[in-house]
Design a protein around this motif. Sequence first.
Motif: not given
Length: 333
Positions: A222-228, A274-276, A280-283
């Motif tokens: 899994m990658s940040i690209k897929k998650i985004k 950490p920024v993600d 996510f927490q705010l979302e």
Amino acid sequence: MNNNYLVSVIVPIYNVQDYIGRCIESILRQSFQNLEILLVNDGSIDNSRQICEAYANKDKRIKIIDKENGGLSDARNVGIKAARGDYIVLVDGDDYIKDDYVWILLKETIRTGAEVTICSFDVVDDDGNLITNENLSELNSLVMGKDVLDYVLTPYGYKYVVAWNKMYSAQVFENNLFDKGKLYEDEYLNFRLFWEIKSVAIVHTSLYCYVQRQGSITQSDMSIKKIKMKEEMHKCRISFYKEHRERHLYMKSCQMYCNWLVECVRQYSQVLQPVDKRRFQLEMRKYSRIADDDKEFGMAIRIQNYVGRISLRLASFFKRIYKGDKNVREKHG
């Protein structure tokens, strides 16, 4: 009926030399023979093109379309634009279909006048051994597109999202195609396409064989690209239902997004930055409050949402307990 209708079978192909022969042979064995078989070679660098050519030399119904690599969505779109059939089916190059796949789907489509017909399918391993049967037992034999969209927004709605267990009237693609360059391309198209569709036929017989190849999605690949990209899909779907003032589907799509946020933290915590996690927490705090207005959700979901607003990490722990840590399969692009 054989002489009255032409069915276009579109097969996107990219480096599937070990599978494409079985796929093509399953198409050639179809009990319904009036087929246009479009093999879209998406810049394969293995022997896939040569295998396709060998079959094309034996059967005049086969046409090979060569293109530069542009991804699954682009390959499907090229095939759709080239198709001359009254109806279209999409078959992935590493999967295969049962002998009556086209015949049964077409017969039910004509009988009901449906714009799209969906069938149950089998999940099999590389050798064709059955792993599980995915039966479409949740819906009746003839429903509206919005009924499908409603069930898509459930933990097992992926059965209605995937593009390959369906026969489409060619007209449904006149204003809707797959988004080029997107992962999760089936999900991006699904809500736009079925919003416009009035009639959908459901076939409970398993007609498609989805090959679950070794190396399924894990935290390591899994990658940040897929998650985004997945996050973007969720936000697009939420915005779509909000803009169309479909309150029920809007709230359910918000809840699916919240479920996914918790699942991301549960499965891919080491991938997330950490920024993600902060985003996510705010979302979660924003969208779970919207979803809470829908009284359809049970106590487990409401607890998850409440805990998630405090901490997604705690919500992921709670989810692990009540789910029994079972993973839901997804068809990734």
